[in-house]
Design an enzyme around this catalytic site. Structure first.
Site, PDB file in Angstrom:
ATOM      1  N   TYR A 188      -5.628   8.293  -5.759  1.00 40.92           N
ATOM      2  CA  TYR A 188      -4.588   7.328  -5.379  1.00 40.92           C
ATOM      3  C   TYR A 188      -4.871   6.726  -4.011  1.00 40.92           C
ATOM      4  O   TYR A 188      -4.828   5.512  -3.829  1.00 40.92           O
ATOM      5  CB  TYR A 188      -3.240   8.052  -5.375  1.00 40.92           C
ATOM      6  CG  TYR A 188      -2.078   7.243  -4.863  1.00 40.92           C
ATOM      7  CD1 TYR A 188      -1.531   6.222  -5.623  1.00 40.92           C
ATOM      8  CD2 TYR A 188      -1.508   7.520  -3.612  1.00 40.92           C
ATOM      9  CE1 TYR A 188      -0.448   5.489  -5.155  1.00 40.92           C
ATOM     10  CE2 TYR A 188      -0.436   6.798  -3.140  1.00 40.92           C
ATOM     11  CZ  TYR A 188       0.097   5.785  -3.910  1.00 40.92           C
ATOM     12  OH  TYR A 188       1.167   5.063  -3.438  1.00 40.92           O
ATOM     13  N   LYS A 203      -5.247   2.824  -2.445  1.00 40.84           N
ATOM     14  CA  LYS A 203      -4.314   2.299  -1.450  1.00 40.84           C
ATOM     15  C   LYS A 203      -4.986   2.011  -0.104  1.00 40.84           C
ATOM     16  O   LYS A 203      -4.582   1.088   0.606  1.00 40.84           O
ATOM     17  CB  LYS A 203      -3.141   3.276  -1.280  1.00 40.84           C
ATOM     18  CG  LYS A 203      -2.213   3.337  -2.501  1.00 40.84           C
ATOM     19  CD  LYS A 203      -1.521   1.999  -2.754  1.00 40.84           C
ATOM     20  CE  LYS A 203      -0.401   2.099  -3.770  1.00 40.84           C
ATOM     21  NZ  LYS A 203       0.324   0.822  -3.958  1.00 40.84           N
ATOM     22  N   SER A 225       0.885  -1.165   0.000  1.00 48.99           N
ATOM     23  CA  SER A 225       0.000   0.000   0.000  1.00 48.99           C
ATOM     24  C   SER A 225       0.924   1.216   0.000  1.00 48.99           C
ATOM     25  O   SER A 225       1.841   1.285  -0.823  1.00 48.99           O
ATOM     26  CB  SER A 225      -0.928  -0.060   1.224  1.00 48.99           C
ATOM     27  OG  SER A 225      -1.718   1.081   1.322  1.00 48.99           O
TER      28      SER A 225
END
Ligand SMILES: *[C@@H]1O[C@H](CO)[C@@H](O)[C@H](O)[C@H]1NC(C)=O
Length: 336
Positions: free
Chosen positions: A193, A197, A179
């Site tokens: 993003y 993650k 991650s």
């Protein structure tokens, strides 16, 4: 009265010494586990042709593992393979590569079956394939919203799904999902993003509960900014605010990040990260995550409250940066 007090006092001291003793023994054991050899183990790395993935291949080879790397670009795979091969401990180690696109489930599954036949069952799966396209949400090209979700999250979920039944039947295996610190804290420029993650972190937390009875461990890696080709690409499009916010944390070499990931994975930790900011972020995000170390639990119990307070200081300074940039943009607009 005085006797009671002395008794109570020595009891407390006794308890503290006992807890510290347990924590220290646990810490030493954890360090030893982290140094374990990988001779005979098969390590498979998605996104293994560059950056953190390639470094993980090198570190695994140095510990004696058979290493298989997967990625889309055959030329980069060949070069990375050569580099990994030059770092093996013994000539009996198998260092291979396969071309694979992690967003294609059928492809990743058939590649895994092939590499199991050619090298052996997968002992450690490291999901490193991923990328970042930092941008304000209103400016981000639509295909990157989907692209990051596809590669970062779906790519991880697909690869893990296609290796699980074999790991479960052997009652052996380690799964590592990469991650990011951006998977723990949401910061300016990482809206799309961070979603991909954060997904990995939730995936890992639930997954570890599913696989625990089979002796399989899950580790979620939350690296800070790392000096990789991917990071260079990111910087070309990074908003000013994002650059200023991450400036204070520094950039870490991929070899150091890979070393930390491998050590903590072998130690059986759930979270792994590098550097102080990463460490504080994992503490802030402990939530209902599993805990493998007595020492870590002690630290968390004692310092979580104060770290939350410190985080507000960071938050304040980040918001100031964003506000300053916004007012600068306003001024520029007025001048035009
Ligand atoms: C954070 O630092 C402490 C103290 O060094 C360490 O015990 C812990 O494992 C670290 N956490 C992570 C996720 O690296």
């Amino acid at each position: 009265m005085g006797e009671d007090c002395a008794c109570c006092c020595s009891l407390s001291v006794g308890i503290v010494i006992f807890i510290l003793g347990v924590a220290i023994i646990d810490w030493i054991k954890r360090m030893q586990r982290g140094k374990a050899s990988l001779v005979g183990e098969h390590v498979v790395i998605t996104g293994g042709s560059s950056g953190i993935g390639k470094e993980l291949g090198i570190k695994s080879a140095e510990r004696g593992a058979h290493v298989t790397i997967l990625a889309r670009d055959v030329q980069k795979l060949e070069e990375a393979c050569k580099e990994i091969r030059s770092r093996v401990k013994s000539s009996s180690q198998n260092i291979n590569f396969f071309k694979a696109d992690v967003t294609n489930y059928e492809e990743i599954e058939s590649v895994f079956r092939r590499c199991e036949v050619e090298v052996g069952p997968i002992d450690i799966l490291i999901n490193c394939a991923g990328y970042a396209f930092p941008s304000k949400l209103e400016d981000i090209p639509l295909h990157h919203i989907k692209g990051m979700m596809d590669i970062n999250y779906l790519g991880t979920a697909y690869a893990v799904r296609s290796v699980l039944s074999s790991m479960k039947s052997r009652r052996k295996g380690r799964i590592v999902c990469v991650s990011s610190v951006g998977g723990l804290v949401g910061l300016y420029g990482y809206t799309a993003y961070s979603a991909s993650k954060f997904a990995i972190r939730g995936f890992c937390e639930a997954l570890q509960m599913e696989v625990k009875p089979y002796g399989i461990s899950v580790t979620v890696s939350c690296p800070p900014d790392t000096d990789t080709p991917c990071f260079e690409e990111e910087n070309k499009v990074k908003p000013e605010e994002t650059k200023l916010i991450s400036a204070s944390s520094g950039v870490f070499p991929p070899a150091k990040v890979a070393e930390d990931i491998l050590r903590d994975t072998l130690a059986g930790d759930f979270f792994t990260t590098t550097g102080m900011d990463g460490n504080l972020s994992t503490m802030l995000n402990a939530g209902m995550s599993p805990m493998s170390s007595v020492f870590g639990l002690l630290l968390q119990t004692m310092f979580s409250g104060i770290i939350r307070l410190v985080s507000l200081g960071y938050l304040y300074s980040f918001n100031r940066i964003v506000e300053n940039c916004a007012s600068k943009k306003e001024k520029r607009k007025k001048l035009e």
